[in-house]
Write a protein that holds these residues in place. Sequence first.
Motif, short mmCIF file in Angstrom:
data_model
loop_
_atom_site.label_atom_id
_atom_site.label_comp_id
_atom_site.label_asym_id
_atom_site.label_seq_id
_atom_site.Cartn_x
_atom_site.Cartn_y
_atom_site.Cartn_z
N GLY A 1 18.68 19.46 -5.61
CA GLY A 1 18.12 18.79 -4.97
C GLY A 1 16.25 19.46 -4.11
N GLN A 2 15.60 19.71 -4.90
CA GLN A 2 14.66 20.07 -3.78
C GLN A 2 12.93 19.39 -3.56
OE1 GLN A 2 13.62 24.61 -4.12
NE2 GLN A 2 13.59 24.94 -2.13
N VAL A 3 12.71 19.30 -2.54
CA VAL A 3 11.11 19.07 -2.75
C VAL A 3 10.28 20.38 -3.27
CG1 VAL A 3 8.89 18.24 -1.94
CG2 VAL A 3 11.40 17.41 -1.43
N VAL A 4 9.09 19.50 -4.84
CA VAL A 4 8.58 21.46 -5.32
C VAL A 4 7.38 20.49 -5.14
CG1 VAL A 4 10.65 21.47 -6.49
CG2 VAL A 4 8.65 19.61 -7.53
N ARG A 5 6.60 19.50 -4.86
CA ARG A 5 5.21 19.17 -4.16
C ARG A 5 5.63 17.43 -3.94
NH1 ARG A 5 0.29 20.04 -7.25
NH2 ARG A 5 1.05 22.05 -8.47
N THR A 6 5.08 17.89 -2.66
CA THR A 6 3.93 16.87 -1.83
C THR A 6 2.65 15.85 -1.66
OG1 THR A 6 6.24 16.79 -0.16
CG2 THR A 6 4.23 15.18 0.69
N ILE A 7 2.74 14.41 -2.36
CA ILE A 7 1.03 14.37 -3.12
C ILE A 7 0.41 13.08 -2.04
CG2 ILE A 7 -0.70 13.43 -3.96
CD1 ILE A 7 1.02 14.73 -6.50
N VAL A 8 -0.41 13.20 -0.84
CA VAL A 8 -0.80 12.21 0.08
C VAL A 8 -1.84 11.59 -0.27
CG1 VAL A 8 -1.36 11.28 2.25
CG2 VAL A 8 0.90 13.49 1.78
N ARG A 9 -2.30 10.31 -0.92
CA ARG A 9 -2.97 10.05 -1.30
C ARG A 9 -3.87 10.36 -2.28
NH1 ARG A 9 -6.29 9.99 2.95
NH2 ARG A 9 -5.08 10.70 4.51
N GLY A 10 -3.13 11.28 -3.36
CA GLY A 10 -4.36 12.16 -4.44
C GLY A 10 -3.98 13.67 -3.93
N ARG B 1 0.92 -1.60 0.56
CA ARG B 1 0.25 -0.09 0.06
C ARG B 1 0.82 1.76 -0.27
NH1 ARG B 1 -4.24 2.23 5.04
NH2 ARG B 1 -4.26 4.31 3.99
N LYS B 2 2.14 1.40 0.70
CA LYS B 2 3.02 2.44 1.04
C LYS B 2 4.11 2.20 0.80
CE LYS B 2 0.24 5.41 3.30
NZ LYS B 2 -0.50 6.26 2.61
N GLY B 3 5.44 2.95 -0.21
CA GLY B 3 6.54 2.54 -0.85
C GLY B 3 6.20 2.35 -1.78
N ALA B 4 5.90 2.28 -2.63
CA ALA B 4 6.30 1.78 -4.61
C ALA B 4 5.27 2.94 -5.01
CB ALA B 4 6.17 1.09 -5.38
N ILE B 5 5.67 2.70 -6.46
CA ILE B 5 5.00 3.60 -7.87
C ILE B 5 4.56 2.53 -8.48
CG2 ILE B 5 5.22 5.36 -9.93
CD1 ILE B 5 6.93 6.93 -8.11
N ALA B 6 3.02 2.46 -7.81
CA ALA B 6 3.05 0.85 -8.69
C ALA B 6 0.70 1.43 -8.48
CB ALA B 6 3.80 -0.24 -7.91
N VAL B 7 0.99 0.55 -9.31
CA VAL B 7 -0.90 0.71 -9.83
C VAL B 7 -1.72 -0.14 -8.51
CG1 VAL B 7 -2.40 -0.29 -10.80
CG2 VAL B 7 -0.95 1.26 -12.58
N GLY B 8 -2.16 0.41 -7.84
CA GLY B 8 -2.86 0.10 -6.71
C GLY B 8 -2.86 0.66 -5.81
N ALA B 9 -1.16 0.98 -5.41
CA ALA B 9 -0.54 1.59 -4.16
C ALA B 9 -1.54 2.88 -4.19
CB ALA B 9 0.76 1.85 -4.60
N ASP B 10 -0.89 3.34 -2.10
CA ASP B 10 -1.43 4.86 -1.94
C ASP B 10 -1.12 5.94 -3.33
OD1 ASP B 10 -3.81 3.55 -0.98
OD2 ASP B 10 -2.12 4.50 1.38
N ALA B 11 -1.68 6.88 -3.74
CA ALA B 11 -0.79 7.90 -4.44
C ALA B 11 -0.15 8.88 -3.84
CB ALA B 11 -2.12 8.55 -5.16
N ASP B 12 0.92 8.29 -3.17
CA ASP B 12 1.78 8.85 -2.64
C ASP B 12 3.12 9.29 -3.32
OD1 ASP B 12 0.16 8.13 -0.40
OD2 ASP B 12 1.29 6.75 0.50
N PHE B 13 3.30 10.57 -3.28
CA PHE B 13 4.95 10.97 -4.04
C PHE B 13 5.64 12.06 -3.61
CE2 PHE B 13 0.91 9.85 -7.25
CZ PHE B 13 1.61 8.58 -7.32
N ALA B 14 6.78 12.20 -3.85
CA ALA B 14 7.43 12.99 -3.49
C ALA B 14 7.82 13.43 -4.90
CB ALA B 14 9.02 13.04 -2.68
N ILE B 15 7.69 14.77 -5.40
CA ILE B 15 8.03 15.30 -6.65
C ILE B 15 9.14 16.43 -6.09
CG2 ILE B 15 7.38 16.28 -8.90
CD1 ILE B 15 4.78 15.65 -8.81
N ILE B 16 10.44 16.04 -7.31
CA ILE B 16 11.58 17.13 -6.25
C ILE B 16 11.83 17.53 -7.68
CG2 ILE B 16 12.05 15.39 -4.71
CD1 ILE B 16 14.02 14.26 -6.55
N ASP B 17 12.69 18.12 -7.86
CA ASP B 17 13.41 19.07 -8.63
C ASP B 17 14.74 18.63 -8.66
OD1 ASP B 17 15.10 21.06 -10.52
OD2 ASP B 17 13.95 22.52 -10.12
N PRO B 18 15.63 18.00 -9.88
CA PRO B 18 16.72 16.89 -8.63
C PRO B 18 18.07 18.16 -8.73
CG PRO B 18 16.10 15.95 -11.55
CD PRO B 18 15.06 17.29 -10.24
#
Length: 461
Positions: A416-425, A372-389
Amino acid sequence: MTAPDVVIRGGTAILPTRQAVADIAITDGAISAIGSEVRDGKEVIDATGLVILPGVVDAHVHFNEPGRADWEGWEAGTRGAAAGGVTTVLEMPLNAHPPTTTAAAFDEKLALASQKALVDFGLWGGLVPDNLTHLEALHQRGVVGFKAFMSHSGIDDFQRVPDGVLAIGLKVTARLGAIVGVHAESQEMIETAGEPTPLAWCRARPAAAEVDAIRRLLVCMRGAGKGVRAHVVHVSCAAGLAEVDAARSKGVSITAETCPHYLAFTEEDFERIGPALKCAPPIRNDATRDGLWEALLDGRVDLIGSDHSPCPAVDKEKGAHDIWQAWGGVAGIQATLPVLLSDGVHNRGLTLERLAYLTSTAPAQLFGLFPRKGAIAVGADADFAIIDPDKQWTFQPQNLETRSGVSAYLGREFTGQVVRTIVRGKTVFAGGRVVGTPGWGQLVRPAIRHISTIIDMSHGH
């Protein structure tokens, strides 16, 4: 087919086995598609030129609420998480008052966290000398593990466990299929007073005290029988990791984490910065730090946790002229990704795949939250750290989200900076601002292991 709620377009996604420029669709808070032909959603996020990491699962934070909310609290702490690309926190049983050592204390903390958290959260239980009979009830509440100290915790209401109690605790948790997180420093090898300088604090808690404690932990594990699992928190030296590694190669179920402050700073920094960088185990010399990086790049570190442990500014200021008077703990929840991107990816060749594994996949797996957590995969929670590397920036006071306003990282330059954080979409951080709402965060519980054992035990009560 209805349109997805959100689509993230054109970013480089760090997937479990590769990286790929891909569009990601989010429906009802979960990842519903990954590919090149994802149709538009109600909201479209342009991630061209950015890297999409799975959201950080920070397995080691102290938010200190209930009881010590003036130290940080759930809202302040999870604002920091959002700003750092952290989408799930696993919160320690101390320094809340009461500490999470009973089911009632768990319920009290859960009620507050559910109202205030901006990101998802799990709760650690405590393992202290007088709560062995409470471990099963805490386990059934859904704690992610049990935290124990082999040295004094610095908090009167959270006592260290002697080896004999630790051994019994390991036996009980093994029966439950639960893991014990251990602060491994041998109290007998720690000096409790000395010169008023930062270096005296470092000398008073030598790396040898960590190594000795890890060896003693392994002795305790040996007697605890089948199913015993332990995790050594905040290891500060490669010598400690080597003990863990040697035991694991013999089939012992033991893991270890390190923290961004041990990878980012040296004793010279501690002398310059002072109390903001006081912690236990202490910051080490540059040779020890370089050895820790070497071990990490060699695969001997299982995961990275921030050990975010803030306190009121006044409790740091007490150490301005005598380091022993300051509270020990680093406010670092926002620094994990910047440190690993700058010092790891850009300076030492750490891969983005490995970074994602250390900060997200490995902790999610170890604490029963995967897939559910820990990977970008179909079915997982839509949790992301979008970064400008490649974004170069300096950590300024206006970037800092912590109640005290104190951080050892202020003024540090990063790439490298976090530009957006998404928790469950839902976006909780964007444009340099926290935009999430308290109460969005949900409790996560580990998937139950060894369920038959638990059922069998419940019949005996």
